[in-house]
Design a protein around this motif. Sequence first.
Motif, short mmCIF file in Angstrom:
data_model
loop_
_atom_site.label_atom_id
_atom_site.label_comp_id
_atom_site.label_asym_id
_atom_site.label_seq_id
_atom_site.Cartn_x
_atom_site.Cartn_y
_atom_site.Cartn_z
N CYS A 199 0.85 -1.20 0.00
CA CYS A 199 0.00 0.00 0.00
C CYS A 199 0.88 1.24 0.00
O CYS A 199 1.58 1.50 0.99
N ASP A 200 0.85 1.97 -1.10
CA ASP A 200 1.61 3.22 -1.24
C ASP A 200 0.67 4.37 -0.90
O ASP A 200 -0.20 4.74 -1.69
N MET A 201 0.84 4.94 0.27
CA MET A 201 -0.10 5.95 0.78
C MET A 201 0.53 7.34 0.83
O MET A 201 0.21 8.16 1.69
N THR A 202 1.40 7.63 -0.12
CA THR A 202 2.10 8.91 -0.14
C THR A 202 1.14 10.09 -0.11
O THR A 202 1.34 11.04 0.64
N GLY A 203 0.07 10.04 -0.91
CA GLY A 203 -0.87 11.16 -0.98
C GLY A 203 -1.67 11.34 0.29
O GLY A 203 -1.63 12.41 0.93
N PRO A 204 -2.44 10.35 0.71
CA PRO A 204 -3.36 10.55 1.84
C PRO A 204 -2.73 10.53 3.22
O PRO A 204 -3.42 10.77 4.21
N ALA A 205 -1.43 10.28 3.33
CA ALA A 205 -0.81 10.26 4.66
C ALA A 205 -0.70 11.64 5.27
O ALA A 205 -0.54 11.77 6.50
N TRP A 206 -0.78 12.69 4.44
CA TRP A 206 -0.58 14.05 4.95
C TRP A 206 -1.55 14.99 4.24
O TRP A 206 -1.82 14.83 3.05
N SER A 207 -2.04 15.97 4.96
CA SER A 207 -2.94 16.97 4.39
C SER A 207 -2.49 18.35 4.85
O SER A 207 -2.26 18.57 6.03
N GLY A 208 -2.36 19.28 3.91
CA GLY A 208 -1.93 20.62 4.27
C GLY A 208 -0.47 20.85 4.00
O GLY A 208 0.23 20.00 3.43
#
Length: 442
Positions: free
Chosen positions: A413-422
């Motif tokens: 699972c490559d979660m580069t995008g949703p791991a951080w917001s802002g």
Amino acid sequence: MTSTDKRDRAAEIAAAADAVVTGIGPVTVDAGKADRGIAFVPSVPTGGWAPHVRGDTLLVALGEVPTAETARRAAIAAGARLRSGDTVAVSAPPGLTGPVVDGLITGAPAETTLLVDEAQLPDALRGQLAADVARLARLLVSAPANLLTPSAAAGWAARIAENAGLTCTVLGPDEVRSQGFGGLAAIGGGSWDGPYLVTLDHLPETGGPEVALVGKGVTFDSGGLSLKSPAAMQSMRMDVAGAVTVLAVMAGLRRAGCAVPVRAVLPFAENMPGPGAARPGDVVTAWNGTEIQILDTDFEGRVILADALALAADAGPRLLVDLATLTYQAEIALGPEIAAVLARDDDAAARFLSAGARAGEPLWRLPYDERYLDQVKTPSGVRNHPLHDSGRAITAALFLGEFVPRTVPWVHCDMTGPAWSGDASADGATGFGARTLLELLT
């Protein structure tokens, strides 16, 4: 950051970790009734789903076909309207009590009490656990890199393991090198705080693990000698997200009543350009004996995951899952809110995707296509850079697959995008992945 700031951060993490284990957190969940309430309804009033206050009841419309994700998002917004000390009754459509309570806790201030009907209490408590685990993951990911160093991360793992009834083994820098974890040793060698490898076991007395979890734990990623630009470095404390999310989930397994034997293998390293840093072109040997040519030290995550995956797979689990903020091309393909899933085994992929759907965390499967395998293979092993600019989410997974035998069902699972917001200045960690893993295991 002052020493006082560090103490405050550490105390906050400790309190969140204790809340995961004990179930005693900043928001209380119980059965009962109250004069004031929040009712989540499926119909859509004029103006959309936004909350509307009518008397002593806050009505929150979820849309005609509400999902776990939309229910939790709406509940976060509703929770933000509560005040510290409020006691409110909560009602939700069938099957959504858990996500609603999860969202309310995530959005509400401390000292809030949520009351539900007795029949809904088990689902509500499950939602509370999800919120507690995600909060711990967020705090650990958002912690500054001078607070959450590799040795500190290993220390938190040991502390959490003791409180949560987990068996914990910690290998320090000398042991990482001497026991043959060549990838982890190389990437962590440029930092004054060397690499650590943590293994956690839930219910180890039942034999080998049925499920193994691995997380990328780069506590800060400068790019090493393949140095990132200053702007690209600003958010790189988030690169520890995979490992500490797994750690947060492991902390909650006993409270969740998880009967599945679970092992977590967590490699922690700081990727720095210090005197012992790996050089582009260096060749190291992973724990399973595979040679890795390090062409780009900023493609470091797959190198430390290689050792961790090989160790986790060696126990022969029925399912192996890794979480990682691995490639920006996963975010380019799917945007900032959807994680990429790659797998050789269709059943394993379906099981993970189903858990994500129940948890309300958006996942999308990308092809694990071996037509690109020649981009990562060398005559004597593998290289960490594909020498191509496209398809890098796929080639990263293909690299990792060289360290997982085909007999082991495995999901990446490559979660580069949703791991951080802002932006990088904010504490923007989301805790993504924690809820999916809880659904998968419990």
